[in-house]
Design a protein around this motif. Sequence first.
Motif, short mmCIF file in Angstrom:
data_model
loop_
_atom_site.label_atom_id
_atom_site.label_comp_id
_atom_site.label_asym_id
_atom_site.label_seq_id
_atom_site.Cartn_x
_atom_site.Cartn_y
_atom_site.Cartn_z
N ALA A 204 0.83 -1.20 0.00
CA ALA A 204 0.00 0.00 0.00
C ALA A 204 0.86 1.26 0.00
CB ALA A 204 -0.93 0.00 1.21
N GLN A 205 1.98 1.22 0.76
CA GLN A 205 2.88 2.37 0.79
C GLN A 205 3.48 2.62 -0.59
OE1 GLN A 205 5.69 1.47 3.98
NE2 GLN A 205 4.80 3.12 5.21
N ASP A 206 3.72 1.56 -1.32
CA ASP A 206 4.36 1.63 -2.63
C ASP A 206 3.35 1.91 -3.76
OD1 ASP A 206 6.69 1.46 -4.19
OD2 ASP A 206 6.16 -0.55 -4.85
N PHE A 207 2.06 1.97 -3.41
CA PHE A 207 1.00 2.15 -4.40
C PHE A 207 0.64 3.62 -4.56
CE2 PHE A 207 -3.50 2.78 -5.34
CZ PHE A 207 -3.64 2.07 -6.52
N ASP B 89 -4.54 -5.77 -6.86
CA ASP B 89 -3.36 -4.96 -6.55
C ASP B 89 -3.60 -3.46 -6.67
OD1 ASP B 89 -3.66 -4.78 -9.27
OD2 ASP B 89 -1.71 -5.64 -9.79
N GLY B 90 -4.85 -3.06 -6.96
CA GLY B 90 -5.17 -1.65 -7.04
C GLY B 90 -5.05 -1.04 -8.42
N TYR B 91 -4.60 -1.84 -9.39
CA TYR B 91 -4.37 -1.28 -10.72
C TYR B 91 -5.54 -1.52 -11.69
CZ TYR B 91 0.28 -0.23 -9.08
OH TYR B 91 1.33 0.29 -8.37
N ILE C 262 -4.81 0.19 0.37
CA ILE C 262 -4.90 0.70 -1.00
C ILE C 262 -6.28 1.29 -1.24
CG2 ILE C 262 -5.01 0.00 -3.44
CD1 ILE C 262 -2.70 -1.90 -2.91
N VAL C 263 -7.32 0.63 -0.73
CA VAL C 263 -8.69 1.14 -0.86
C VAL C 263 -8.80 2.51 -0.19
CG1 VAL C 263 -11.12 0.75 -0.28
CG2 VAL C 263 -9.69 -1.18 -0.96
N LYS C 264 -8.27 2.63 1.03
CA LYS C 264 -8.36 3.89 1.76
C LYS C 264 -7.55 5.00 1.08
CE LYS C 264 -9.32 2.03 6.38
NZ LYS C 264 -8.83 1.88 7.77
N LYS C 265 -6.38 4.64 0.57
CA LYS C 265 -5.54 5.62 -0.12
C LYS C 265 -6.24 6.15 -1.37
CE LYS C 265 -0.72 6.30 -1.51
NZ LYS C 265 0.63 5.67 -1.59
#
Length: 325
Positions: free
Chosen positions: A24-27, A88-90, A265-268
Motif C-alpha cells: 500500500a505504501q508503494d501504491f 493490486d489496485g491497478y 490501497i482502498v483507503k488511499k
Amino acid sequence: MKRNLLSAAVIAASILSVGTHVAAQDFPKKGKAINLIVPFAPGGASDILARLVGQKLNEQWETPVIVQNKPGGDMVIALQSVARSEKDGYTIGLTTSSFALNKVVKKDFPLDPVADFAFIGTIGQSPYLLAVGSDSKITNFKELEAASRVKNSNFSYASCCFGTYFSAEMIKNATRLDGVHVPYKGSSPALNAILSKEVEYIIDTTTATKPFIASGKLRPLMVTGRKRSASFPNVPNMTEAGVPGDFEVGVWYGFAFPAGTPEDIVKKTNLALNKILAMPDVKAKIESFDIEVMPSTPEQMTARVNSDLQSYLSAVKLAKLDFGS
C-alpha cells in the motif's frame, strides 16, 4: 508441537500484514498504468465522469490512467472483468446503483454485487424525472394518477432500462398511479416514444430529459428525490407531488476494486478520490450533468449497496414484479 504451529501461524500472519502495508505504501508505482473500466459506451455521463476523475488521478499520482469502455450485458461484461482482475489496485471499475438490481432481476446473474467488490467511494447522484408530452392536458402528478386509472384508458409508460422500470414500479406501488410498462433499449428510443405519443409518460434521467424540457417538448411533473433538483428548481419533489413514504429513486455513481484488494490501497484511493471531488473545477463539471457531487467513505458506499439491494428485494416482493429472467 501445537506451540510451534501456533508460532508459525502468528509469524505468517505478521509477514502477510507487513507485506500488505508495504504494498500500500508503494501504491501506485510511478509510471505503472491503472486501468479504469467503464461499463458503458464512450460519450455518456458515466464515461465522462470516469475520464474526468482518471485525468485528475493521473495528475495527482503521476501515473497513467487508461479508461477502457466495455459496454454490454447490463454492466456485467465490464464489472466481471474487474471482479476477476488482480487485487493490486491497478484495476478500478465504475459502477452505478443499477448494478445491484441485476442480482434481483436476473436469476443466472454471475456476480455478487456486494461480496465480489471492495468499494472505494461514491462520486455523485441524480434523481430521475417523470414527464409527459408538452401537449398533454396533464399538469401535475395527481392529475396523472387520476388519468391513469380511467377505465379503458390504455395508459402506458416508457423506460430505458431496468433502473427506470424498477423506479416507476416502486412509485406505482406507493401511489394510485397506473400504466403498462413499455421497455426501450436506451433513453433515445424511450424519449422518441413519448414524443411520438406511443406512451403517456416517461421516467428517465434528468440528463437525458433536460434538452427536451428546455425546448418545450416535455412537461416535467416530478423529480424522484425528496428535495428539489438544482437543475429543475420549479419542479416538485416526490413529497410535494404527493408520493408517500421516504424512499427515493434515481442513479448514483461510484468506483470499486475487486474484492480482496488491500484495505490500505482502498483507503488511499478513497482519499485521492474525495480530494478530486472537492476541486471546484471538477465539482462544476459534474454538476453540469445534473449530478450532485456525493463523496463517501468505502464503508458508506458498501452500506449503500447493501441497503439498495435489500430495498430492491423488498420492492419486488411487495409489488410482485416479474422480470421474466
